[in-house]
Motif scaffolding. Structure first.
Motif, PDB file in Angstrom:
ATOM      1  N   VAL A 196       0.831  -1.203   0.000  1.00 57.59           N
ATOM      2  CA  VAL A 196       0.000   0.000   0.000  1.00 57.59           C
ATOM      3  C   VAL A 196       0.868   1.257   0.000  1.00 57.59           C
ATOM      4  CG1 VAL A 196      -0.237   0.321   2.506  1.00 57.59           C
ATOM      5  CG2 VAL A 196      -2.145   0.911   0.994  1.00 57.59           C
ATOM      6  N   ALA A 197       2.127   1.142   0.374  1.00 53.87           N
ATOM      7  CA  ALA A 197       3.027   2.299   0.362  1.00 53.87           C
ATOM      8  C   ALA A 197       3.166   2.894  -1.033  1.00 53.87           C
ATOM      9  CB  ALA A 197       4.403   1.906   0.896  1.00 53.87           C
ATOM     10  N   GLN A 198       2.927   2.096  -2.042  1.00 50.40           N
ATOM     11  CA  GLN A 198       3.052   2.594  -3.410  1.00 50.40           C
ATOM     12  C   GLN A 198       1.977   3.620  -3.756  1.00 50.40           C
ATOM     13  OE1 GLN A 198       3.073  -1.362  -5.122  1.00 50.40           O
ATOM     14  NE2 GLN A 198       5.280  -1.305  -5.445  1.00 50.40           N
ATOM     15  N   ASP A 199       0.982   3.787  -2.877  1.00 48.59           N
ATOM     16  CA  ASP A 199      -0.027   4.834  -3.074  1.00 48.59           C
ATOM     17  C   ASP A 199       0.542   6.223  -2.800  1.00 48.59           C
ATOM     18  OD1 ASP A 199      -1.822   2.830  -3.597  1.00 48.59           O
ATOM     19  OD2 ASP A 199      -2.972   3.050  -1.750  1.00 48.59           O
ATOM     20  N   GLY A 200       1.645   6.294  -2.044  1.00 49.83           N
ATOM     21  CA  GLY A 200       2.210   7.597  -1.693  1.00 49.83           C
ATOM     22  C   GLY A 200       2.480   7.691  -0.218  1.00 49.83           C
ATOM     23  N   PRO A 201       2.950   8.842   0.267  1.00 48.77           N
ATOM     24  CA  PRO A 201       3.336   8.971   1.674  1.00 48.77           C
ATOM     25  C   PRO A 201       2.153   8.792   2.624  1.00 48.77           C
ATOM     26  CG  PRO A 201       3.423  11.111   0.556  1.00 48.77           C
ATOM     27  CD  PRO A 201       3.196  10.080  -0.494  1.00 48.77           C
ATOM     28  N   PHE A 202       2.455   8.208   3.774  1.00 48.73           N
ATOM     29  CA  PHE A 202       1.428   7.980   4.788  1.00 48.73           C
ATOM     30  C   PHE A 202       1.136   9.265   5.551  1.00 48.73           C
ATOM     31  CE2 PHE A 202       3.469   3.769   4.327  1.00 48.73           C
ATOM     32  CZ  PHE A 202       2.353   3.034   3.960  1.00 48.73           C
ATOM     33  N   ALA A 203      -0.092   9.368   6.007  1.00 51.72           N
ATOM     34  CA  ALA A 203      -0.510  10.525   6.803  1.00 51.72           C
ATOM     35  C   ALA A 203      -0.784  10.118   8.244  1.00 51.72           C
ATOM     36  CB  ALA A 203      -1.756  11.153   6.188  1.00 51.72           C
ATOM     37  N   GLN A 204      -0.163   9.037   8.687  1.00 55.92           N
ATOM     38  CA  GLN A 204      -0.332   8.537  10.046  1.00 55.92           C
ATOM     39  C   GLN A 204       0.953   7.839  10.452  1.00 55.92           C
ATOM     40  OE1 GLN A 204      -3.312   5.736   7.972  1.00 55.92           O
ATOM     41  NE2 GLN A 204      -3.161   4.878  10.036  1.00 55.92           N
ATOM     42  N   SER A 205       1.044   7.435  11.727  1.00 56.29           N
ATOM     43  CA  SER A 205       2.259   6.810  12.246  1.00 56.29           C
ATOM     44  C   SER A 205       2.375   5.385  11.719  1.00 56.29           C
ATOM     45  CB  SER A 205       2.233   6.791  13.773  1.00 56.29           C
ATOM     46  OG  SER A 205       2.271   8.098  14.285  1.00 56.29           O
ATOM     47  N   VAL A 206       3.414   5.133  10.932  1.00 59.13           N
ATOM     48  CA  VAL A 206       3.599   3.830  10.294  1.00 59.13           C
ATOM     49  C   VAL A 206       5.042   3.367  10.472  1.00 59.13           C
ATOM     50  CG1 VAL A 206       3.662   2.593   8.081  1.00 59.13           C
ATOM     51  CG2 VAL A 206       1.764   4.134   8.596  1.00 59.13           C
ATOM     52  N   VAL A 207       5.191   2.088  10.803  1.00 60.64           N
ATOM     53  CA  VAL A 207       6.481   1.404  10.790  1.00 60.64           C
ATOM     54  C   VAL A 207       6.414   0.345   9.697  1.00 60.64           C
ATOM     55  CG1 VAL A 207       8.097  -0.041  12.073  1.00 60.64           C
ATOM     56  CG2 VAL A 207       6.841   1.770  13.260  1.00 60.64           C
ATOM     57  N   MET A 208       7.456   0.259   8.882  1.00 62.71           N
ATOM     58  CA  MET A 208       7.541  -0.769   7.849  1.00 62.71           C
ATOM     59  C   MET A 208       8.753  -1.648   8.117  1.00 62.71           C
ATOM     60  SD  MET A 208       6.644   1.573   4.500  1.00 62.71           S
ATOM     61  CE  MET A 208       6.687   0.188   3.366  1.00 62.71           C
ATOM     62  N   THR A 209       8.625  -2.957   7.839  1.00 62.18           N
ATOM     63  CA  THR A 209       9.685  -3.899   8.191  1.00 62.18           C
ATOM     64  C   THR A 209      10.105  -4.775   7.010  1.00 62.18           C
ATOM     65  OG1 THR A 209       8.038  -5.504   8.967  1.00 62.18           O
ATOM     66  CG2 THR A 209       8.942  -3.983  10.609  1.00 62.18           C
ATOM     67  N   PRO A 210      10.541  -4.193   5.903  1.00 66.87           N
ATOM     68  CA  PRO A 210      10.915  -5.023   4.749  1.00 66.87           C
ATOM     69  C   PRO A 210      12.300  -5.645   4.889  1.00 66.87           C
ATOM     70  CG  PRO A 210      11.328  -2.729   4.256  1.00 66.87           C
ATOM     71  CD  PRO A 210      10.691  -2.753   5.621  1.00 66.87           C
ATOM     72  N   HIS A 211      12.500  -6.800   4.278  1.00 73.92           N
ATOM     73  CA  HIS A 211      13.851  -7.285   4.017  1.00 73.92           C
ATOM     74  C   HIS A 211      14.241  -6.821   2.610  1.00 73.92           C
ATOM     75  CE1 HIS A 211      11.964 -10.410   1.579  1.00 73.92           C
ATOM     76  NE2 HIS A 211      11.385 -10.955   2.645  1.00 73.92           N
ATOM     77  N   ALA A 212      15.441  -7.135   2.188  1.00 78.53           N
ATOM     78  CA  ALA A 212      15.948  -6.587   0.921  1.00 78.53           C
ATOM     79  C   ALA A 212      15.083  -6.987  -0.271  1.00 78.53           C
ATOM     80  CB  ALA A 212      17.391  -7.029   0.705  1.00 78.53           C
ATOM     81  N   GLY A 213      14.600  -8.228  -0.285  1.00 76.98           N
ATOM     82  CA  GLY A 213      13.756  -8.661  -1.398  1.00 76.98           C
ATOM     83  C   GLY A 213      12.451  -7.900  -1.459  1.00 76.98           C
ATOM     84  N   GLU A 214      11.846  -7.659  -0.294  1.00 76.70           N
ATOM     85  CA  GLU A 214      10.594  -6.896  -0.255  1.00 76.70           C
ATOM     86  C   GLU A 214      10.831  -5.443  -0.641  1.00 76.70           C
ATOM     87  OE1 GLU A 214       8.142  -9.347   3.186  1.00 76.70           O
ATOM     88  OE2 GLU A 214       9.747  -7.957   3.776  1.00 76.70           O
ATOM     89  N   MET A 215      11.951  -4.876  -0.198  1.00 76.37           N
ATOM     90  CA  MET A 215      12.263  -3.498  -0.580  1.00 76.37           C
ATOM     91  C   MET A 215      12.439  -3.386  -2.091  1.00 76.37           C
ATOM     92  SD  MET A 215      12.672  -0.385   0.472  1.00 76.37           S
ATOM     93  CE  MET A 215      13.229  -0.231   2.169  1.00 76.37           C
ATOM     94  N   ALA A 216      13.077  -4.374  -2.683  1.00 75.93           N
ATOM     95  CA  ALA A 216      13.239  -4.375  -4.136  1.00 75.93           C
ATOM     96  C   ALA A 216      11.870  -4.411  -4.824  1.00 75.93           C
ATOM     97  CB  ALA A 216      14.088  -5.565  -4.560  1.00 75.93           C
ATOM     98  N   HIS A 217      10.983  -5.237  -4.320  1.00 84.09           N
ATOM     99  CA  HIS A 217       9.632  -5.339  -4.895  1.00 84.09           C
ATOM    100  C   HIS A 217       8.882  -4.016  -4.779  1.00 84.09           C
ATOM    101  CE1 HIS A 217       5.665  -6.933  -5.830  1.00 84.09           C
ATOM    102  NE2 HIS A 217       5.218  -6.558  -4.634  1.00 84.09           N
TER     103      HIS A 217
END
Length: 326
Positions: A171-192
């Motif tokens: 959902v981050a691909q929609d644009g910047p968040f307007a609330q408190s968010v933590v994201m926890t990707p590994h390298a493969g997810e970040m690449a995606h």
């Protein structure tokens, strides 16, 4: 949303000060137990009830990966959250209710691919005012059909700290968040998420974490043998204490649950993320000492956490800890 800047960057008194501030910003701080000892977790005190320790909602799991919800939920309780609710696809909800007797479990409509149908948000909306932290995504499947569910759920929980993991991060691909968010990707997810190659992400993990944090206005923990935590204002932390055994199925689900549990008990997103990363690693180290560097299980990590938190110290009873990093 406007991003804050460090004083050195926002208010340079001269060219040298600006250059010095830029150099400081470029260097990530080292995340250590000594640093976190000066940044204690909130402690509601001996007389606190479960409501004061916060309510965490875990929205996770799928027919193929039901255990992810179990791992995240257990970790949230072990981190100190007072109340737990699990929302999972209805086909696995009863099994989770039996596996986690401490939790209320809500079965949600699922897509043909085992994901979350957007209509399920209606069942969770009544919880929004009571939930301190929302962990969303561990074990989630059918990304294309689950993202509309995530997109509809986030505004309902704008007052909660949200931890996004796995497919929910799309959902981050929609644009910047307007609330408190933590994201926890590994390298493969970040690449995606970014369209970069995995090799490019691995080549400069710090830059990838910083760029993602700024782009999405989120606290980003880019996981790996070295984990980088980045804030939207460019500040970053480096943690080198990972152990090989943590690279195992379910480990990331446990980390997401730890961060959510810490946020539920009152930690701001950055503090919850920093403590979660370190506690996750220290739990792995304790198991490695007991069983060897490889072969311990993600389900065993959470049981180590309460003693680790106790050993690292707490603020005096009734205190709230420090909302800012030392």
């Amino acid at each position: 949303m406007a991003r804050s800047l460090s004083r050195a960057t926002a208010e340079p008194t001269d060219a040298n000060a600006a250059e010095g501030g830029a150099r400081a910003l470029a260097r990530p701080r080292l995340l250590t137990e000594a640093l976190l000892a000066r940044w204690p977790l909130p402690d509601p005190g001996q007389q606190a009830d479960k409501e004061m320790r916060g309510h965490v909602l875990i929205v996770a799991g799928s027919p193929e990966i039901p255990g992810a919800a179990l791992l995240a939920a257990t970790a949230a309780l072990r981190a100190g959250a007072g109340k737990l609710t699990i929302a999972a696809p209805e086909s696995i909800a009863q099994g989770l209710a039996l596996a986690v007797p401490e939790s209320r479990v809500i079965g949600l409509k699922e897509t043909r691919g085992g994901g979350f149908a957007a209509s399920g948000c209606a069942l969770l909306e009544p919880l929004a005012e009571r939930v301190s932290a929302l962990v969303l995504g561990p074990g989630m499947q059918d990304e294309a059909r689950s993202v509309p569910f995530v997109r509809a759920l986030l505004p309902l929980f704008r007052a909660s700290t949200v931890v996004l993991d796995a497919c929910a991060m799309a959902v981050a691909q929609d644009g910047p968040f307007a609330q408190s968010v933590v994201m926890t990707p590994h390298a493969g997810e970040m690449a995606h998420l970014t369209g970069l190659s995995k090799d490019a992400v691995v080549a400069d993990m710090l830059a990838a974490a910083r760029a993602a944090a700024q782009r999405w206005n989120a606290c980003v923990a880019l996981k790996g043998a070295t984990t980088f935590i980045a804030q939207p204002d460019g500040r970053a932390w480096r943690f080198d204490g990972g152990t090989p055994g943590l690279a195992t199925s379910g480990s990331g689900d446990t980390l997401a649950g730890l961060i959510g549990g810490l946020a539920a008990r009152g930690s701001p997103p950055l503090q919850a993320c920093a403590w979660g990363v370190l506690l996750h690693s220290r739990a792995g180290r304790a198991l490695a000492q007991a069983h060897g560097p490889l072969g311990y299980l993600a389900r065993e990590l959470s049981a180590q956490v309460p003693a680790l938190i106790h050993a690292m110290g707490r603020v005096p009873a009734g205190g709230r800890g420090s909302p800012r990093e030392p």
